[in-house]
Scaffold this active site. Sequence first.
Site, PDB file in Angstrom:
ATOM      1  N   ASP A   4      26.380  -3.147  26.506  1.00  0.00           N
ATOM      2  CA  ASP A   4      25.401  -2.091  26.216  1.00  0.00           C
ATOM      3  C   ASP A   4      26.144  -0.799  25.875  1.00  0.00           C
ATOM      4  O   ASP A   4      27.074  -0.411  26.592  1.00  0.00           O
ATOM      5  CB  ASP A   4      24.574  -1.850  27.489  1.00  0.00           C
ATOM      6  CG  ASP A   4      23.089  -1.811  27.232  1.00  0.00           C
ATOM      7  OD1 ASP A   4      22.684  -1.873  26.056  1.00  0.00           O
ATOM      8  OD2 ASP A   4      22.337  -1.723  28.217  1.00  0.00           O
TER       9      ASP A   4
ATOM     10  N   GLU B 221      19.854   1.083  22.147  1.00  0.00           N
ATOM     11  CA  GLU B 221      18.421   1.281  22.395  1.00  0.00           C
ATOM     12  C   GLU B 221      17.758   2.077  21.284  1.00  0.00           C
ATOM     13  O   GLU B 221      18.358   2.994  20.717  1.00  0.00           O
ATOM     14  CB  GLU B 221      18.221   2.022  23.728  1.00  0.00           C
ATOM     15  CG  GLU B 221      18.590   1.182  24.931  1.00  0.00           C
ATOM     16  CD  GLU B 221      18.197   1.831  26.256  1.00  0.00           C
ATOM     17  OE1 GLU B 221      17.516   2.880  26.247  1.00  0.00           O
ATOM     18  OE2 GLU B 221      18.584   1.271  27.298  1.00  0.00           O
TER      19      GLU B 221
ATOM     20  N   LYS C  93      24.845  -3.772  22.287  1.00  0.00           N
ATOM     21  CA  LYS C  93      23.401  -3.512  22.227  1.00  0.00           C
ATOM     22  C   LYS C  93      23.189  -2.009  22.229  1.00  0.00           C
ATOM     23  O   LYS C  93      23.932  -1.273  22.889  1.00  0.00           O
ATOM     24  CB  LYS C  93      22.689  -4.146  23.427  1.00  0.00           C
ATOM     25  CG  LYS C  93      21.188  -3.855  23.455  1.00  0.00           C
ATOM     26  CD  LYS C  93      20.448  -4.654  24.506  1.00  0.00           C
ATOM     27  CE  LYS C  93      20.443  -4.038  25.879  1.00  0.00           C
ATOM     28  NZ  LYS C  93      19.881  -2.662  25.952  1.00  0.00           N
TER      29      LYS C  93
ATOM     30  N   GLU D  34      11.143  -4.750  25.682  1.00  0.00           N
ATOM     31  CA  GLU D  34      11.024  -4.452  27.119  1.00  0.00           C
ATOM     32  C   GLU D  34       9.682  -3.796  27.452  1.00  0.00           C
ATOM     33  O   GLU D  34       9.298  -2.795  26.816  1.00  0.00           O
ATOM     34  CB  GLU D  34      12.179  -3.552  27.595  1.00  0.00           C
ATOM     35  CG  GLU D  34      12.052  -3.213  29.087  1.00  0.00           C
ATOM     36  CD  GLU D  34      13.310  -2.643  29.733  1.00  0.00           C
ATOM     37  OE1 GLU D  34      14.358  -2.575  29.058  1.00  0.00           O
ATOM     38  OE2 GLU D  34      13.224  -2.265  30.923  1.00  0.00           O
TER      39      GLU D  34
ATOM     40  N   ASP E  17      23.557  -1.230  30.720  1.00  0.00           N
ATOM     41  CA  ASP E  17      23.775   0.088  31.333  1.00  0.00           C
ATOM     42  C   ASP E  17      22.911   0.234  32.581  1.00  0.00           C
ATOM     43  O   ASP E  17      23.003   1.232  33.295  1.00  0.00           O
ATOM     44  CB  ASP E  17      23.534   1.216  30.325  1.00  0.00           C
ATOM     45  CG  ASP E  17      22.089   1.297  29.876  1.00  0.00           C
ATOM     46  OD1 ASP E  17      21.313   0.380  30.164  1.00  0.00           O
ATOM     47  OD2 ASP E  17      21.740   2.311  29.222  1.00  0.00           O
ATOM     48  N   SER E  18      22.109  -0.808  32.880  1.00  0.00           N
ATOM     49  CA  SER E  18      21.436  -0.875  34.178  1.00  0.00           C
ATOM     50  C   SER E  18      22.465  -0.885  35.304  1.00  0.00           C
ATOM     51  O   SER E  18      22.116  -0.652  36.468  1.00  0.00           O
ATOM     52  CB  SER E  18      20.541  -2.116  34.264  1.00  0.00           C
ATOM     53  OG  SER E  18      21.250  -3.274  33.872  1.00  0.00           O
TER      54      SER E  18
HETATM   55  O1  KIV Z   1      20.617  -2.434  30.774  1.00  0.00           O
HETATM   56  C1  KIV Z   1      19.990  -3.484  30.882  1.00  0.00           C
HETATM   57  O2  KIV Z   1      20.102  -4.228  31.870  1.00  0.00           O
HETATM   58  C2  KIV Z   1      19.084  -3.849  29.786  1.00  0.00           C
HETATM   59  C3  KIV Z   1      18.235  -5.062  29.980  1.00  0.00           C
HETATM   60  C4  KIV Z   1      17.108  -4.742  30.863  1.00  0.00           C
HETATM   61  C5  KIV Z   1      17.781  -5.620  28.687  1.00  0.00           C
HETATM   62  O3  KIV Z   1      19.045  -3.191  28.806  1.00  0.00           O
END
Ligand code: KIV
Length: 296
Positions: A98, A130, A128, A198, A59-60
Site C-alpha cells: 500500500d 487509494e 495499491k 470498500e 497501511d492499516s
Molecule cells: O490498508 C488496508 O488494509 C486496506 C484493505 C482494507 C483493503 O487497504
Amino acid sequence: MSSHPHVEIPQDPGRLPMTLPRLAEKRRLGDPIVMVTAYDYPSARAAEAAGVDLVLVGDSAATTVLGYNATTPVRLEDMLVLAAAARRGLKTPLLIGDLPFGSYEVSDQQAIATAVRMVQEAGCDAVKLEGGGPAPASRARAIVGAGIPVMGHVGLTPQTSTALGGWKAQGRTAGAAAQIAAQAAALQEAGCFAVVFEAIPAAVTEELMGRMEIPVIGIGAGPATDGQVLVFHDLLGIREGLGPRFVKRYADIQAEMNAGVAAYAEDVRARRYPGPEHTYKVDPAELEELRALLTA
Ligand code: KIV
C-alpha cells in the site's frame, strides 16, 4: 535467546506463484480470489500456509500493528520495513504494498519514486493506492507506465476518511454510487490490474460489477465481487472490540495472547518457571573448577 526463527509451515508444493494473467484467469472462471493483509513474517507465513492469492501490506498497519487511530500517520519507511518482513514469509501469493498517505499525492513523479522503493527495497510485486479521481487515476497510469502493476481502491478510502465524512459506508445515494462507478472505470482505464471496493452497499456493488473488466476485491462490499479481502487482525481477533460490521471473526487471538502472557507472568511470580527442563546443564567438574576460580 529468543524462540527459534523460521519454523517450517507446510504448504502445497505444487502451488504456482500468483501472476497477473493467473489472477485475470481466476476472474474469468469465476473462481473466488482470496486476499488478506499481512504486516510481518508470521502473518505472511499464515497467508502462505492458507494458499491465499493476494497479500496486501496495508497501511492499516498504522492501526493494527503501530497503534495509531488512523492510517494517515504511517510513513513510507514504516511500510518498507513491514513489507520486506512480509516478503520474507511469502513464496506464492502476489505481494501488494500500500502506498501510504503523503507518498504519492504530490505528483506522478513522486508516485513513481515511491512505487519503485516498494518494489526495490521491500520486494513488492505491485502497489495499491487509494481514490479514483483525476489525480489518483493519473498516479496509477504513471506507475503502470513505469512497469509496476497497480491495484486501485474506491468507496471508503481511509486515508481521506475525514473528507468522506468519517469511517462509514459510501455510495448510498445514486449520485455517490455513480461517482464510485466513474472512479472505478477511471482506474480500470488507467491500467490498474484490480480494484478494491470498500464499504459499499451490496446492491450497489452488484450494479457496478457488470461494468468492470478487471478483478474487483471487496471488503464490506457484499458477495458479488470477484474476491474478498479482510484485515488479518480483524479476522483473527487480534484487536480490542469487534471492528467494522463486515468483519467475520475466525479466531480470538488477542484473548489467547492475553491469557498466555498472564499465565507466564503468574508462573514467574510463583517461581514455577523456569523448570529443570528449561535449563542448560554443565559438567560438575567444570562447576567445581569455577568455584575454585571464584574463591581464588
Ligand atoms: O490498508 C488496508 O488494509 C486496506 C484493505 C482494507 C483493503 O487497504
